[in-house]
Design a protein around this motif. Structure first.
Motif, mmCIF file in Angstrom:
data_model
loop_
_atom_site.group_PDB
_atom_site.id
_atom_site.type_symbol
_atom_site.label_atom_id
_atom_site.label_comp_id
_atom_site.label_asym_id
_atom_site.label_seq_id
_atom_site.Cartn_x
_atom_site.Cartn_y
_atom_site.Cartn_z
ATOM 1 N N ALA A 80 10.386 31.918 18.681
ATOM 2 C CA ALA A 80 11.145 31.093 17.738
ATOM 3 C C ALA A 80 10.972 29.598 17.972
ATOM 4 O O ALA A 80 10.881 28.821 17.025
ATOM 5 N N ASP A 81 10.904 29.181 19.246
ATOM 6 C CA ASP A 81 10.850 27.755 19.547
ATOM 7 C C ASP A 81 9.437 27.221 19.744
ATOM 8 O O ASP A 81 9.251 26.036 19.980
ATOM 9 N N ARG A 82 8.460 28.106 19.665
ATOM 10 C CA ARG A 82 7.090 27.633 19.879
ATOM 11 C C ARG A 82 6.566 26.994 18.601
ATOM 12 O O ARG A 82 6.934 27.408 17.501
ATOM 13 N N PRO A 83 5.665 26.015 18.758
ATOM 14 C CA PRO A 83 5.024 25.488 17.548
ATOM 15 C C PRO A 83 4.249 26.618 16.870
ATOM 16 O O PRO A 83 3.558 27.397 17.537
ATOM 17 N N ALA A 84 4.367 26.693 15.548
ATOM 18 C CA ALA A 84 3.744 27.801 14.823
ATOM 19 C C ALA A 84 2.231 27.796 14.978
ATOM 20 O O ALA A 84 1.589 28.836 14.882
ATOM 21 N N GLY A 85 1.658 26.622 15.250
ATOM 22 C CA GLY A 85 0.211 26.537 15.402
ATOM 23 C C GLY A 85 -0.314 27.326 16.594
ATOM 24 O O GLY A 85 -1.497 27.630 16.661
ATOM 25 N N LEU A 86 0.571 27.659 17.534
ATOM 26 C CA LEU A 86 0.128 28.377 18.729
ATOM 27 C C LEU A 86 0.114 29.892 18.542
ATOM 28 O O LEU A 86 -0.300 30.625 19.429
ATOM 29 N N LEU A 87 0.584 30.362 17.405
ATOM 30 C CA LEU A 87 0.628 31.810 17.177
ATOM 31 C C LEU A 87 -0.779 32.371 16.990
ATOM 32 O O LEU A 87 -1.705 31.647 16.625
ATOM 33 N N SER A 88 -0.914 33.676 17.219
ATOM 34 C CA SER A 88 -2.194 34.331 16.941
ATOM 35 C C SER A 88 -2.366 34.443 15.428
ATOM 36 O O SER A 88 -1.411 34.252 14.674
ATOM 37 N N HIS A 89 -3.586 34.759 15.010
ATOM 38 C CA HIS A 89 -3.854 34.824 13.577
ATOM 39 C C HIS A 89 -2.936 35.825 12.876
ATOM 40 O O HIS A 89 -2.341 35.529 11.852
ATOM 41 N N GLY A 90 -2.838 37.007 13.469
ATOM 42 C CA GLY A 90 -1.994 38.026 12.854
ATOM 43 C C GLY A 90 -0.537 37.589 12.781
ATOM 44 O O GLY A 90 0.161 37.827 11.800
ATOM 45 N N GLN A 91 -0.077 36.911 13.848
ATOM 46 C CA GLN A 91 1.307 36.428 13.850
ATOM 47 C C GLN A 91 1.530 35.374 12.784
ATOM 48 O O GLN A 91 2.593 35.309 12.171
ATOM 49 N N LYS A 92 0.495 34.544 12.568
ATOM 50 C CA LYS A 92 0.623 33.536 11.511
ATOM 51 C C LYS A 92 0.767 34.210 10.148
ATOM 52 O O LYS A 92 1.545 33.777 9.306
ATOM 53 N N VAL A 103 -3.662 41.169 5.071
ATOM 54 C CA VAL A 103 -3.979 41.782 6.374
ATOM 55 C C VAL A 103 -5.303 41.298 6.943
ATOM 56 O O VAL A 103 -5.751 41.809 7.970
ATOM 57 N N ALA A 104 -5.885 40.281 6.312
ATOM 58 C CA ALA A 104 -7.144 39.759 6.847
ATOM 59 C C ALA A 104 -6.922 39.287 8.274
ATOM 60 O O ALA A 104 -5.982 38.553 8.547
ATOM 61 N N GLY A 105 -7.765 39.730 9.193
ATOM 62 C CA GLY A 105 -7.669 39.278 10.576
ATOM 63 C C GLY A 105 -6.582 39.953 11.393
ATOM 64 O O GLY A 105 -6.306 39.537 12.512
ATOM 65 N N MET A 106 -5.938 40.964 10.832
ATOM 66 C CA MET A 106 -4.895 41.650 11.600
ATOM 67 C C MET A 106 -5.494 42.831 12.353
ATOM 68 O O MET A 106 -6.468 43.442 11.912
ATOM 69 N N SER A 107 -4.871 43.168 13.480
ATOM 70 C CA SER A 107 -5.280 44.366 14.208
ATOM 71 C C SER A 107 -4.843 45.598 13.410
ATOM 72 O O SER A 107 -4.046 45.493 12.473
ATOM 73 N N ASP A 108 -5.362 46.759 13.787
ATOM 74 C CA ASP A 108 -5.021 47.991 13.063
ATOM 75 C C ASP A 108 -3.525 48.252 13.092
ATOM 76 O O ASP A 108 -2.922 48.642 12.096
ATOM 77 N N GLU A 109 -2.951 47.992 14.272
ATOM 78 C CA GLU A 109 -1.522 48.257 14.408
ATOM 79 C C GLU A 109 -0.720 47.317 13.510
ATOM 80 O O GLU A 109 0.229 47.717 12.848
#
Lengths: 380, 276
Positions: B171-183, B205-211
């Protein structure tokens, strides 16, 4: 049951419901601001007025005036930082709003000269010289201080609003916007250079005698204007800090980073830009109005494109998006300028260019960013 | 408690109408059962015909997949719906009465259309929490935003959404640091905070893992019914896992439309996909 989990990581200035004072600055920030206020409102007045002329503590009028001038510049830099550092709008015409505020108060100061001009006319000397018999219509009521004070706010504010309305509605952005602001201040400078415009042509306004009937060149008046400039700077810092820590401030920074996403979130971004742009112009006008009585002259060169670019350099040197950094940048660059133009007058521009290049290369986040890094905190 | 209530609200539980009282309001007239109508929409850029007489209608609560080869006009269609591009001809209506060709992007968003871009577009310098705060449905005029303060109810809603998309830890992290799927998930969460009636999702779902893809499919299926969704996707396995009705675009107009199996076996569709 669920409550402690999610709220634990929400204890932060931006999200936690904090008192409005704590929202603006932490304890250290308030202490620094208090010390600064003590310097402005106690130490400098005492040193300038109470300390005997020969003593080591005495502050000469030269330094008071220089300090007051730099305080006004710092206020412009802080106003500029709100639009550039937060909303991402680089204005290269902010000197225009500063100059317009100066001209507005200058009209009142010219009226205050009364019959003491060279020609002992009730008209300013430049109008006598042009053989004008009466004040033009737009000089009406400028003999009243409060009317002139209203012009200080309204003229830059209205111009910025109308200009911004068209520019932001037309979605003019980035370097195109910067170039147009540069052209705007240049066009205004040419207009004010003409004698027929009625603002004293290239000489502008000078030889002020009084303000509110009180002689303007006394040490007391200088200290009063200095303190007033300081109060305006502190007020600007707090007001803008309040704006940028509001949700609106977060929308501004979002516009800077991803304007399209902001629009698709349902925000009319043009209105947001118009708001900060106009507020910033008004603050510049006020700074100009405080500046002119202290240095005793206003002329069209204040509107030159180079002046506006210099404002951007102050902000870049101090650090964009920090507000305090912008004030610091104005202080550093202008302090250096005073020193260089006295000691090595020929080298000032080279030094300014070098400073800008070095800061861009070595301290991309300016002095404020470098200080923050030294204290071990990540620069935002 | 709040988390549970909120989740069931999004899923169409009994408390849904209490939490989202404005879903049915706002001048949107869906009395004829459709939430979006595109009729004979044409768009061309510099002589290139991006959309050609495109007609499409989306029903309330429907989950529609739109597929088609590159250049078929999928993104341009979304641009027309969200006000980014004005059509040269044709009409685009949201419900019976809202003419999308006359509104700005911001007005369309406020009317209840949310859009996720192909490339995740989030506020990278802001914290994850702030991203959701800015997206949240609210009075978004300048003065209201200047004086806005988060109520504890709003704070809870954001917290619940963070749980839902599994970003509570960040929640408090800059959004730019998230992984692609998290973004991607953050952007979807931002969309949901707007409480839109219609969601347009460009390659979610581009760039997301299967899960992650699997969880996204579950999320979309749970949203359908409560919201209407239009999903543009290349990932055919993903389309198969969520699609009820599929529209195939080709060269700016609709080539085929119908249930997934029917479209999959349509010789013209096979020709378009395999013929190149």
């Amino acid at each position: 049951m669920v409550a402690p989990e999610p709220t634990a990581h929400l204890q932060r200035p931006a999200a936690a419901p904090a008192s409005s004072l704590a929202r603006l600055y932490g304890p250290g920030g308030w202490a620094a601001l208090g010390a600064f206020a003590l310097l402005l409102f106690v130490a400098v007045p005492l040193a300038a007025l109470a300390a005997p002329a020969g003593s080591a503590l005495h502050l000469s009028q030269y330094w008071v005036s220089l300090g007051g001038k730099i305080l006004c510049y710092a206020m412009v830099a802080v106003a500029m930082d709100m639009v550039w550092g937060y909303a991402g709008i680089l204005s290269l015409g902010h000197g225009l709003f500063f100059a317009l505020g100066g001209y507005a108060i200058g009209m009142y100061l010219m009226r205050q000269i009364g019959l003491d001009g060279v020609y002992h006319s009730r008209l300013p000397d430049f109008m006598v010289f042009l053989d004008w018999k009466a004040y033009p219509w737009y000089w009406s009521f400028t003999e009243h201080f409060w009317y002139a004070a209203a012009l200080v706010v309204l003229v830059p504010g209205l111009l910025a609003f109308v200009f911004g309305w068209f520019a932001f509605r037309s979605r003019i952005k980035g370097v195109y916007f910067s170039i147009i602001t540069q052209a705007l201040t240049y066009a205004a400078m040419l207009l004010f250079f003409r004698n027929e415009t009625g603002f004293g042509g290239n000489n502008g306004f000078t030889d002020f005698k009084r303000i509110l009937g009180i002689p303007i060149a006394t040490p007391q008046m200088r200290v009063a204007l200095f303190a007033l400039s300081g109060a305006a700077l502190v007020g600007t810092l707090l007001l803008e800090r309040w704006v940028v820590t509001s949700r609106l401030g977060r929308v501004l920074a979002a516009i800077r980073d991803a304007e399209q996403r902001v629009m698709f979130c349902g925000y009319d971004t043009a209105n947001y830009k118009l708001f900060v742009w106009t507020l910033s112009a008004v603050l510049c006008g006020v700074a100009g109005a405080l500046y002119v009585p202290q240095i005793g002259i206003i002329n069209p060169s204040e509107m030159s494109p180079a002046n506006s670019i210099e404002i951007a350099i102050w902000v870049a040197v101090g650090g964009r998006g920090t507000l305090v950094g912008a004030a610091l940048g104005a202080l550093l660059v202008n302090g250096a300028k005073s020193f260089f133009t006295q000691q090595f007058p020929d080298y000032w521009l080279y030094f300014l260019g070098l400073l800008f290049v070095l800061v861009t290369l070595l301290m991309p986040q300016g002095v404020a960013g470098a200080l923050r890094r030294l204290r071990g905190r990540p620069a935002s | 408690m709040t988390t549970i209530a909120f989740t069931s609200a999004l899923d169409g539980g009994p408390s849904g109408d209490a939490a989202f009282g404005h879903v049915s309001s706002g001048g949107l007239d869906t009395s004829h059962g459709a939430i979006l109508y595109l009729e004979n929409v044409s768009v061309s850029f510099d002589g290139f015909q991006a959309l050609k007489d495109l007609s499409l209608s989306i029903d309330v609560g429907e989950l529609r997949c739109v597929i088609g080869p590159n250049g078929a006009g999928k993104t341009t269609m979304m641009d027309v719906i969200t006000g980014k591009t004005r059509p040269d001809a044709g009409s685009a209506f949201f419900g019976q009465t809202i003419d999308l060709t006359r509104l700005t992007e911001a007005e369309i968003a406020q009317a209840g259309i949310g859009r996720k871009f192909q490339k995740p577009t989030i506020f990278e310098q802001h914290s994850v929490f702030e991203n959701l705060e800015l997206a949240m449905k609210a009075d978004k005029r300048v003065r209201r935003t200047l004086f806005a303060r988060l109520s504890s109810e709003e704070r809870d809603r954001i917290a619940a959404m963070l749980e839902r998309v599994r970003l509570a830890e960040s929640a408090d992290r800059p959004a730019g640091l998230l992984s692609h799927g998290q973004k991607q998930w953050l952007e979807i969460a931002m969309l949901l905070m707007q409480e839109p009636k219609l969601l347009l999702l460009d390659e979610p779902v581009a760039g997301m893992s299967d899960e992650e893809t699997e969880r996204t499919a579950d999320l979309f299926l749970s949203l359908a019914g409560k919201h209407s969704l239009v999903v543009v996707e290349h990932d055919m396995a993903f389309v198969a896992s969520i699609a009820r009705k599929v529209t195939v675009l080709h060269e700016g107009s609709v080539l085929a439309e119908g249930p997934h199996e029917q479209v999959q076996n349509d010789p013209r569709v096979i020709e378009v996909y395999l013929g190149r």
